[in-house]
Design a protein around this motif. Sequence first.
Motif, PDB file in Angstrom:
ATOM      1  N   LYS A 283       4.108   5.754  -5.357  1.00 59.53           N
ATOM      2  CA  LYS A 283       3.977   5.637  -6.891  1.00 59.53           C
ATOM      3  C   LYS A 283       2.854   6.731  -7.376  1.00 59.53           C
ATOM      4  O   LYS A 283       3.166   7.281  -8.339  1.00 59.53           O
ATOM      5  CB  LYS A 283       3.572   4.235  -7.296  1.00 59.53           C
ATOM      6  CG  LYS A 283       3.611   4.134  -8.707  1.00 59.53           C
ATOM      7  CD  LYS A 283       3.055   2.668  -9.246  1.00 59.53           C
ATOM      8  CE  LYS A 283       2.856   2.637 -10.440  1.00 59.53           C
ATOM      9  NZ  LYS A 283       3.981   2.197 -11.620  1.00 59.53           N
ATOM     10  N   GLU A 284       1.770   6.764  -6.732  1.00 58.59           N
ATOM     11  CA  GLU A 284       0.793   7.465  -7.031  1.00 58.59           C
ATOM     12  C   GLU A 284       1.031   9.021  -6.668  1.00 58.59           C
ATOM     13  O   GLU A 284       0.692   9.807  -7.617  1.00 58.59           O
ATOM     14  CB  GLU A 284      -0.593   7.379  -6.254  1.00 58.59           C
ATOM     15  CG  GLU A 284      -1.790   8.073  -6.544  1.00 58.59           C
ATOM     16  CD  GLU A 284      -2.969   7.630  -5.406  1.00 58.59           C
ATOM     17  OE1 GLU A 284      -3.615   8.312  -5.220  1.00 58.59           O
ATOM     18  OE2 GLU A 284      -2.965   6.165  -5.173  1.00 58.59           O
ATOM     19  N   ARG A 285       1.664   9.253  -5.757  1.00 57.81           N
ATOM     20  CA  ARG A 285       1.744  10.794  -5.503  1.00 57.81           C
ATOM     21  C   ARG A 285       3.285  11.418  -5.686  1.00 57.81           C
ATOM     22  O   ARG A 285       3.453  12.656  -5.637  1.00 57.81           O
ATOM     23  CB  ARG A 285       1.563  11.042  -3.761  1.00 57.81           C
ATOM     24  CG  ARG A 285      -0.051  10.624  -3.509  1.00 57.81           C
ATOM     25  CD  ARG A 285      -0.424  10.783  -2.343  1.00 57.81           C
ATOM     26  NE  ARG A 285      -1.688  10.216  -2.167  1.00 57.81           N
ATOM     27  CZ  ARG A 285      -2.255  10.147  -0.888  1.00 57.81           C
ATOM     28  NH1 ARG A 285      -1.696  10.618   0.145  1.00 57.81           N
ATOM     29  NH2 ARG A 285      -3.448   9.972  -0.795  1.00 57.81           N
TER      30      ARG A 285
ATOM     31  N   HIS B 117       0.831  -1.122   0.156  1.00 56.35           N
ATOM     32  CA  HIS B 117       0.132  -0.097   0.058  1.00 56.35           C
ATOM     33  C   HIS B 117       0.662   1.121  -0.225  1.00 56.35           C
ATOM     34  O   HIS B 117       0.688   2.017  -0.717  1.00 56.35           O
ATOM     35  CB  HIS B 117      -0.893   0.021   1.167  1.00 56.35           C
ATOM     36  CG  HIS B 117      -1.839   1.108   1.299  1.00 56.35           C
ATOM     37  ND1 HIS B 117      -2.670   1.437   0.383  1.00 56.35           N
ATOM     38  CD2 HIS B 117      -1.853   2.289   2.291  1.00 56.35           C
ATOM     39  CE1 HIS B 117      -3.335   2.671   0.696  1.00 56.35           C
ATOM     40  NE2 HIS B 117      -2.818   3.220   2.241  1.00 56.35           N
TER      41      HIS B 117
ATOM     42  N   PRO C  22       5.938   8.154  -9.847  1.00 57.78           N
ATOM     43  CA  PRO C  22       5.318   7.445 -10.763  1.00 57.78           C
ATOM     44  C   PRO C  22       5.706   6.249 -11.435  1.00 57.78           C
ATOM     45  O   PRO C  22       5.180   5.393 -11.910  1.00 57.78           O
ATOM     46  CB  PRO C  22       4.679   8.573 -11.834  1.00 57.78           C
ATOM     47  CG  PRO C  22       4.937   9.746 -11.363  1.00 57.78           C
ATOM     48  CD  PRO C  22       5.851   9.688 -10.231  1.00 57.78           C
TER      49      PRO C  22
ATOM     50  N   ASN D  13       8.366   0.798  -9.189  1.00 64.09           N
ATOM     51  CA  ASN D  13       7.563  -0.606  -9.383  1.00 64.09           C
ATOM     52  C   ASN D  13       8.149  -1.504  -8.223  1.00 64.09           C
ATOM     53  O   ASN D  13       9.233  -1.214  -7.583  1.00 64.09           O
ATOM     54  CB  ASN D  13       7.937  -1.143 -10.699  1.00 64.09           C
ATOM     55  CG  ASN D  13       6.796  -0.613 -11.868  1.00 64.09           C
ATOM     56  OD1 ASN D  13       5.813  -0.532 -11.682  1.00 64.09           O
ATOM     57  ND2 ASN D  13       7.747   0.127 -12.759  1.00 64.09           N
TER      58      ASN D  13
ATOM     59  N   ASP E 249       2.481   1.805  -3.293  1.00 62.08           N
ATOM     60  CA  ASP E 249       1.365   2.334  -4.303  1.00 62.08           C
ATOM     61  C   ASP E 249       1.188   3.664  -3.902  1.00 62.08           C
ATOM     62  O   ASP E 249       1.090   4.396  -4.959  1.00 62.08           O
ATOM     63  CB  ASP E 249      -0.010   1.542  -4.185  1.00 62.08           C
ATOM     64  CG  ASP E 249       0.066   0.100  -4.653  1.00 62.08           C
ATOM     65  OD1 ASP E 249       1.095  -0.125  -5.477  1.00 62.08           O
ATOM     66  OD2 ASP E 249      -0.582  -0.790  -4.520  1.00 62.08           O
ATOM     67  N   LEU E 250       1.136   4.127  -2.857  1.00 63.18           N
ATOM     68  CA  LEU E 250       0.986   5.662  -2.474  1.00 63.18           C
ATOM     69  C   LEU E 250       2.121   6.490  -2.925  1.00 63.18           C
ATOM     70  O   LEU E 250       1.838   7.624  -3.669  1.00 63.18           O
ATOM     71  CB  LEU E 250       0.795   5.860  -0.806  1.00 63.18           C
ATOM     72  CG  LEU E 250      -0.606   5.758  -0.227  1.00 63.18           C
ATOM     73  CD1 LEU E 250      -0.415   5.790   1.115  1.00 63.18           C
ATOM     74  CD2 LEU E 250      -1.459   6.673  -0.745  1.00 63.18           C
TER      75      LEU E 250
END
Length: 256
Positions: free
Chosen positions: A169-171, A163, A174, A177, A166-167
Amino acid sequence: MGRVIAIANQKGGVGKTTTAINLSACLAEVGKKVLVIDVDPQGNTTSGLGIDKNSLDNTVYELLLEECTIKESIVKTDIKNLHVMPSNVNLAGAEIELLGINEKEYILRNEVDWVKDDYDYILIDCPPSLNMLTVNAMTTANTVLVPIQCEYYALEGLSQLIHTIDLVKERLNPSLNIEGVVFTMYDARTNLSLQVVENVKKNLEQTVYKTIIPRNIRLAEAPSHGLPINIYDPKSAGTESYRMLAKEVIEKKKEV
């Protein structure tokens, strides 16, 4: 340009530091230029590669506070092709000192950009927590390698780590991985180790490395001598495993 891999898991004792030390040494052994960045205040990767962490003027701490440049903080090891950006207990205070600084999540990334072209691989050993140091590592990295100990609670906390990745990566990053999961401390004598491996493979949609790191007494001894396993005991099962993991990591870079 160097491939940057953060080695992270907020659970302690899963083999993060062991993997940072030995994977970096096995990559260097086959001629790759490697930088290890130790962002764990315990500084075990630093001492495990034979560097006296208490006698240093410039470490990751000074770098984050802009008291030195990245080139001033990098130390050569006795191992050909392998450099370290060291840390020690001072780093524990960085979190508080960085409060209020703009774009503090990107300090490490901005510095690493200066030396990225000098290395084939840059490995970052993260602390066993999801704090600002780990976030800095993840904004700097291309991928995150997750060591998982073959024990009953292996999956606990893993969803939280994914999680967090992913956060970030999102914010913040980008292009981040998951590099993959590597199993550590595998004991072939127990059914539990086998069950954990099967369970993780079944529940995880991530890449799982074929190489499994065994529970190995020589691996445990090597850091106290300030040596990676491939130098401490070149013929041990631990050495063989980390050489195989290094080979897989190199193959994976070719695919990217």
